[in-house]
Scaffold this motif. Structure first.
Motif, PDB file in Angstrom:
ATOM      1  N   MET A   1       0.846  -1.248  -0.112  1.00  0.00           N
ATOM      2  CA  MET A   1      -0.089   0.095   0.130  1.00  0.00           C
ATOM      3  C   MET A   1       0.803   1.128   0.021  1.00  0.00           C
ATOM      4  N   MET A   2       0.382   2.311  -0.672  1.00  0.00           N
ATOM      5  CA  MET A   2       1.294   3.434  -0.519  1.00  0.00           C
ATOM      6  C   MET A   2       0.724   4.573   0.813  1.00  0.00           C
ATOM      7  N   HIS A   3       1.754   4.916   1.263  1.00  0.00           N
ATOM      8  CA  HIS A   3       1.181   5.768   2.479  1.00  0.00           C
ATOM      9  C   HIS A   3       1.906   7.098   2.328  1.00  0.00           C
ATOM     10  N   CYS A   4       1.313   8.226   2.983  1.00  0.00           N
ATOM     11  CA  CYS A   4       1.760   9.375   2.923  1.00  0.00           C
ATOM     12  C   CYS A   4       1.769   9.996   4.306  1.00  0.00           C
ATOM     13  N   ILE A   5       2.664  10.738   4.565  1.00  0.00           N
ATOM     14  CA  ILE A   5       3.038  11.548   5.849  1.00  0.00           C
ATOM     15  C   ILE A   5       3.282  12.880   5.355  1.00  0.00           C
ATOM     16  N   GLY A   6       2.420  13.874   5.788  1.00  0.00           N
ATOM     17  CA  GLY A   6       3.041  15.379   5.397  1.00  0.00           C
ATOM     18  C   GLY A   6       1.960  16.451   6.176  1.00  0.00           C
ATOM     19  N   TYR A   7       1.879  17.444   5.342  1.00  0.00           N
ATOM     20  CA  TYR A   7       1.014  18.472   6.011  1.00  0.00           C
ATOM     21  C   TYR A   7       0.025  18.888   5.329  1.00  0.00           C
ATOM     22  N   ILE A   8      -1.257  19.145   5.659  1.00  0.00           N
ATOM     23  CA  ILE A   8      -2.645  19.387   5.044  1.00  0.00           C
ATOM     24  C   ILE A   8      -2.463  20.817   4.473  1.00  0.00           C
ATOM     25  N   LYS A   9      -2.733  20.931   3.089  1.00  0.00           N
ATOM     26  CA  LYS A   9      -2.443  22.383   2.437  1.00  0.00           C
ATOM     27  C   LYS A   9      -3.816  23.056   2.756  1.00  0.00           C
ATOM     28  N   PHE A  10      -4.904  22.248   2.404  1.00  0.00           N
ATOM     29  CA  PHE A  10      -6.198  22.723   2.484  1.00  0.00           C
ATOM     30  C   PHE A  10      -7.444  21.657   2.418  1.00  0.00           C
ATOM     31  N   GLY A  11      -8.413  21.876   2.739  1.00  0.00           N
ATOM     32  CA  GLY A  11      -9.528  20.932   2.529  1.00  0.00           C
ATOM     33  C   GLY A  11     -10.745  21.289   2.744  1.00  0.00           C
ATOM     34  N   ASN A  12     -11.638  20.542   2.247  1.00  0.00           N
ATOM     35  CA  ASN A  12     -13.267  20.993   2.380  1.00  0.00           C
ATOM     36  C   ASN A  12     -13.955  19.823   1.922  1.00  0.00           C
ATOM     37  N   THR A  13     -15.455  20.000   2.045  1.00  0.00           N
ATOM     38  CA  THR A  13     -16.360  19.029   1.665  1.00  0.00           C
ATOM     39  C   THR A  13     -17.205  19.633   0.400  1.00  0.00           C
ATOM     40  N   TYR A  14     -17.487  18.718  -0.519  1.00  0.00           N
ATOM     41  CA  TYR A  14     -18.248  19.191  -1.569  1.00  0.00           C
ATOM     42  C   TYR A  14     -19.322  18.028  -2.105  1.00  0.00           C
ATOM     43  N   PRO A  15     -20.570  18.710  -2.384  1.00  0.00           N
ATOM     44  CA  PRO A  15     -21.611  17.913  -2.953  1.00  0.00           C
ATOM     45  C   PRO A  15     -21.462  17.617  -4.424  1.00  0.00           C
ATOM     46  N   ILE A  16     -21.411  16.062  -4.693  1.00  0.00           N
ATOM     47  CA  ILE A  16     -21.060  15.732  -5.913  1.00  0.00           C
ATOM     48  C   ILE A  16     -22.324  14.957  -6.473  1.00  0.00           C
ATOM     49  N   VAL A  65      -0.554  14.944   9.100  1.00  0.00           N
ATOM     50  CA  VAL A  65      -1.393  13.910   8.919  1.00  0.00           C
ATOM     51  C   VAL A  65      -0.691  12.843   8.398  1.00  0.00           C
ATOM     52  N   GLN A  66      -1.102  11.425   8.533  1.00  0.00           N
ATOM     53  CA  GLN A  66      -0.656  10.443   7.722  1.00  0.00           C
ATOM     54  C   GLN A  66      -1.866   9.806   7.046  1.00  0.00           C
ATOM     55  N   VAL A  67      -1.950   9.391   5.837  1.00  0.00           N
ATOM     56  CA  VAL A  67      -2.948   9.054   5.130  1.00  0.00           C
ATOM     57  C   VAL A  67      -2.455   7.638   4.187  1.00  0.00           C
ATOM     58  N   ASP A  68      -3.287   6.749   4.209  1.00  0.00           N
ATOM     59  CA  ASP A  68      -3.032   5.465   3.214  1.00  0.00           C
ATOM     60  C   ASP A  68      -3.770   5.658   2.005  1.00  0.00           C
ATOM     61  N   VAL A  69      -3.458   5.324   1.043  1.00  0.00           N
ATOM     62  CA  VAL A  69      -3.983   5.416  -0.319  1.00  0.00           C
ATOM     63  C   VAL A  69      -4.816   4.013  -0.723  1.00  0.00           C
ATOM     64  N   PRO A 104       7.981  14.257   6.958  1.00  0.00           N
ATOM     65  CA  PRO A 104       7.221  13.931   5.623  1.00  0.00           C
ATOM     66  C   PRO A 104       7.814  13.071   4.804  1.00  0.00           C
ATOM     67  N   ARG A 105       6.810  11.976   4.242  1.00  0.00           N
ATOM     68  CA  ARG A 105       7.397  11.122   3.382  1.00  0.00           C
ATOM     69  C   ARG A 105       6.269  10.134   2.684  1.00  0.00           C
ATOM     70  N   VAL A 106       6.522   9.881   1.586  1.00  0.00           N
ATOM     71  CA  VAL A 106       5.356   9.058   0.798  1.00  0.00           C
ATOM     72  C   VAL A 106       6.257   7.766   0.479  1.00  0.00           C
ATOM     73  N   TRP A 107       5.880   6.748   0.839  1.00  0.00           N
ATOM     74  CA  TRP A 107       6.431   5.482   0.267  1.00  0.00           C
ATOM     75  C   TRP A 107       5.415   4.489  -0.037  1.00  0.00           C
ATOM     76  N   CYS A 108       5.820   3.423  -0.623  1.00  0.00           N
ATOM     77  CA  CYS A 108       5.116   2.296  -1.317  1.00  0.00           C
ATOM     78  C   CYS A 108       5.597   1.011  -0.867  1.00  0.00           C
ATOM     79  N   SER A 109       4.724   0.002  -0.253  1.00  0.00           N
ATOM     80  CA  SER A 109       5.351  -1.148   0.069  1.00  0.00           C
ATOM     81  C   SER A 109       4.509  -2.313  -0.822  1.00  0.00           C
TER      82      SER A 109
END
Length: 211
Positions: A1-16, A65-69, A104-109
């Motif tokens: 899986m790919m994993h991402c550690i970094g900082y949130i630049k911006f975020g929001n919710t949107y109706p799709i 934040v840490q996020v899995d892809v 901060p790091r992005v990696w894939c196993s």
């Protein structure tokens, strides 16, 4: 899986709006890594964390934040001026808001599907050896990696990669680019290429990796 550690630049919710006429709330946020690369994440209502993340994402700017892809897709995005450019969207899961200092790091196993070394021509007409390999993760995602001669591991990996099929691998992502790939039948489709660095084969001993 790919994993991402970094900082949130911006975020929001949107109706799709959906094709069936219904509507879903999409959580959208961008994470920046240690190389200054932006990763555009989306989270959909079928993720168990959707309600939790939706409630706080607007106020999470600059939060570590840490996020899995869960998956990724390259698509053509249409801009207000009418132009279209390839863009990669990453589906987020297992979001963890961190505290304190982070690296901060992005990696894939995953597992190497195939790989090889190829001579490619540069814009300056020079010839370079590009290492190309595909990594499959445990949830059936496939990531197309490239490594170029300016990476310190290039000469080490070049003789190994063609023999590394089915080998477990861990690889850091230095950057990525979404581009239009032209196929033999003349069609073009968006594709994401990831630039590899810090490659490790956990299944090989140190002597095997340096042989």
């Amino acid at each position: 899986m790919m994993h991402c550690i970094g900082y949130i630049k911006f975020g929001n919710t949107y109706p799709i709006k959906m094709k069936n006429g219904g509507q879903k709330e999409m959580v959208s946020f961008t994470v920046v890594d240690g190389f200054g690369t932006n990763y555009s994440f989306q989270m959909w209502p079928d993720d168990p964390q959707h309600a939790e993340v939706a409630a706080i994402i607007k106020d999470a700017r600059r939060q570590p934040v840490q996020v899995d892809v869960a998956s990724h897709v390259a698509r053509l995005r249409k801009f207000q001026d009418g132009s279209e450019k390839p863009q990669t969207n990453f589906t987020a899961t297992n979001v963890q808001f961190l505290s304190g200092s982070i690296t901060p790091r992005v990696w894939c196993s995953g597992t190497v599907q195939y790989g090889g070394a190829y001579e490619v021509g540069g814009k300056d007409r020079s010839k370079k050896i590009m290492l190309s390999f595909s990594v499959a993760d445990e949830i059936a995602n496939s990531y197309a990696f490239q490594m170029w001669p300016d990476d310190p591991q290039h000469s080490w990996l070049a003789p190994l990669i063609a023999q590394a099929r089915r080998q477990p691998i861990e690889v850091d992502v230095a950057s990525y680019v979404a581009r239009l790939r032209k196929f033999k039948d003349g069609t073009e489709k968006p594709q994401t290429n990831f630039v590899a660095t810090n490659v490790v084969f956990p299944g090989l001993s140190q002597s095997e990796q340096s042989a």
